[in-house]
Design an enzyme around this catalytic site. Structure first.
Site, PDB file in Angstrom:
ATOM      1  N   LYS A  19      -4.083  -8.608  -0.466  1.00  0.00           N
ATOM      2  CA  LYS A  19      -3.805  -7.326   0.175  1.00  0.00           C
ATOM      3  C   LYS A  19      -2.284  -7.085   0.379  1.00  0.00           C
ATOM      4  O   LYS A  19      -1.380  -6.011  -0.129  1.00  0.00           O
ATOM      5  CB  LYS A  19      -4.660  -6.869   1.168  1.00  0.00           C
ATOM      6  CG  LYS A  19      -5.903  -6.438   0.968  1.00  0.00           C
ATOM      7  CD  LYS A  19      -6.618  -5.981   2.089  1.00  0.00           C
ATOM      8  CE  LYS A  19      -6.834  -7.016   3.208  1.00  0.00           C
ATOM      9  NZ  LYS A  19      -7.976  -7.950   2.760  1.00  0.00           N
ATOM     10  N   VAL A  52      -9.211  -4.456  -2.190  1.00  0.00           N
ATOM     11  CA  VAL A  52      -9.739  -3.168  -1.356  1.00  0.00           C
ATOM     12  C   VAL A  52     -11.172  -2.959  -1.543  1.00  0.00           C
ATOM     13  O   VAL A  52     -11.671  -2.750  -2.777  1.00  0.00           O
ATOM     14  CB  VAL A  52      -8.947  -1.969  -1.878  1.00  0.00           C
ATOM     15  CG1 VAL A  52      -9.253  -0.454  -1.128  1.00  0.00           C
ATOM     16  CG2 VAL A  52      -7.452  -2.137  -1.634  1.00  0.00           C
ATOM     17  N   GLY A 107     -17.576 -13.580  11.139  1.00  0.00           N
ATOM     18  CA  GLY A 107     -16.725 -13.769   9.857  1.00  0.00           C
ATOM     19  C   GLY A 107     -16.235 -12.159   9.456  1.00  0.00           C
ATOM     20  O   GLY A 107     -15.803 -12.088   8.294  1.00  0.00           O
ATOM     21  N   ASP A 121      -4.467  -4.308   8.256  1.00  0.00           N
ATOM     22  CA  ASP A 121      -5.593  -4.529   6.951  1.00  0.00           C
ATOM     23  C   ASP A 121      -5.784  -3.161   6.429  1.00  0.00           C
ATOM     24  O   ASP A 121      -5.588  -2.837   4.999  1.00  0.00           O
ATOM     25  CB  ASP A 121      -6.528  -5.257   7.380  1.00  0.00           C
ATOM     26  CG  ASP A 121      -7.485  -5.578   6.363  1.00  0.00           C
ATOM     27  OD1 ASP A 121      -7.526  -5.955   5.372  1.00  0.00           O
ATOM     28  OD2 ASP A 121      -8.539  -4.643   6.355  1.00  0.00           O
ATOM     29  N   LYS A 125      -4.662  -1.481   2.650  1.00  0.00           N
ATOM     30  CA  LYS A 125      -5.718  -1.032   1.842  1.00  0.00           C
ATOM     31  C   LYS A 125      -5.191   0.458   1.398  1.00  0.00           C
ATOM     32  O   LYS A 125      -5.455   0.863   0.352  1.00  0.00           O
ATOM     33  CB  LYS A 125      -7.052  -1.097   2.382  1.00  0.00           C
ATOM     34  CG  LYS A 125      -7.486  -2.414   2.477  1.00  0.00           C
ATOM     35  CD  LYS A 125      -9.040  -2.604   3.313  1.00  0.00           C
ATOM     36  CE  LYS A 125      -9.332  -3.851   3.358  1.00  0.00           C
ATOM     37  NZ  LYS A 125     -10.821  -3.899   4.340  1.00  0.00           N
TER      38      LYS A 125
END
Length: 129
Positions: A19, A52, A107, A121, A125
Site C-alpha cells: 500500500k 486495498v 492478526g 493505512d 487505501k
C-alpha cells in the site's frame, strides 16, 4: 519503487500488495505501466488489487465495471483493525489498550499498529482508490 519501475520497463508483469509503495508512487507507476504497453506487443500487467480491501475486488470493479460512471464518493469500512476495535469497544466496553492488544493477537493489526490506529493505512487505501 525502483524494482517495480525497472520490471515494467523490461516488460515484466508486476503484482504487489504494498500500500505504501502504491499510494506514494501510483502516478509514476501508472505512467511506466502505460509506456510498457505501447507498441502493441504482449500486454504487461500491473496488479495491485490486494493492496486495498484484499478480499473484495474493488480495484477491478473501479477500473472495468464502473469505467463509464462518475464516482463521487466512496464509503465503507476500510481498516479491519480499527473496525474490530471500535465495534468491540462499543459492544463490550473494552478499553482502547485491551482492544488494540486483542486486535494484534488476532492478526487484525499491522506489525506497527500505529499504521492502523493513526489512520495511515486508511489514508494509503483512500489515496489508491
Amino acid at each position: 519503487k525502483d524494482v517495480v519501475l525497472k520490471a515494467l520497463a523490461k516488460g515484466k508483469h508486476v503484482v504487489t500488495a504494498n500500500k505504501a509503495l502504491i499510494a506514494a508512487n501510483l502516478p509514476e507507476i501508472a505512467a511506466a505501466h502505460a509506456k510498457a504497453n505501447e507498441g502493441g506487443g504482449e500486454r504487461v500487467h500491473f496488479g495491485f488489487e490486494a493492496a486495498v480491501c484484499g478480499g473484495i475486488p474493488i480495484i477491478h470493479v473501479l477500473q472495468r465495471d464502473l469505467i463509464g460512471d462518475r464516482v463521487t464518493a466512496i464509503q465503507g469500512i476500510i481498516n479491519g483493525c480499527t473496525n474490530y476495535m471500535l465495534s468491540n469497544m462499543a459492544a463490550t466496553g473494552c478499553t482502547y489498550q485491551d482492544c488494540l492488544k486483542t486486535a494484534s493477537e488476532l492478526g487484525y493489526a499491522e506489525a506497527d499498529p500505529t499504521l492502523d490506529v493513526g489512520g495511515f493505512d486508511a489514508r494509503s487505501k483512500l489515496k489508491i482508490l
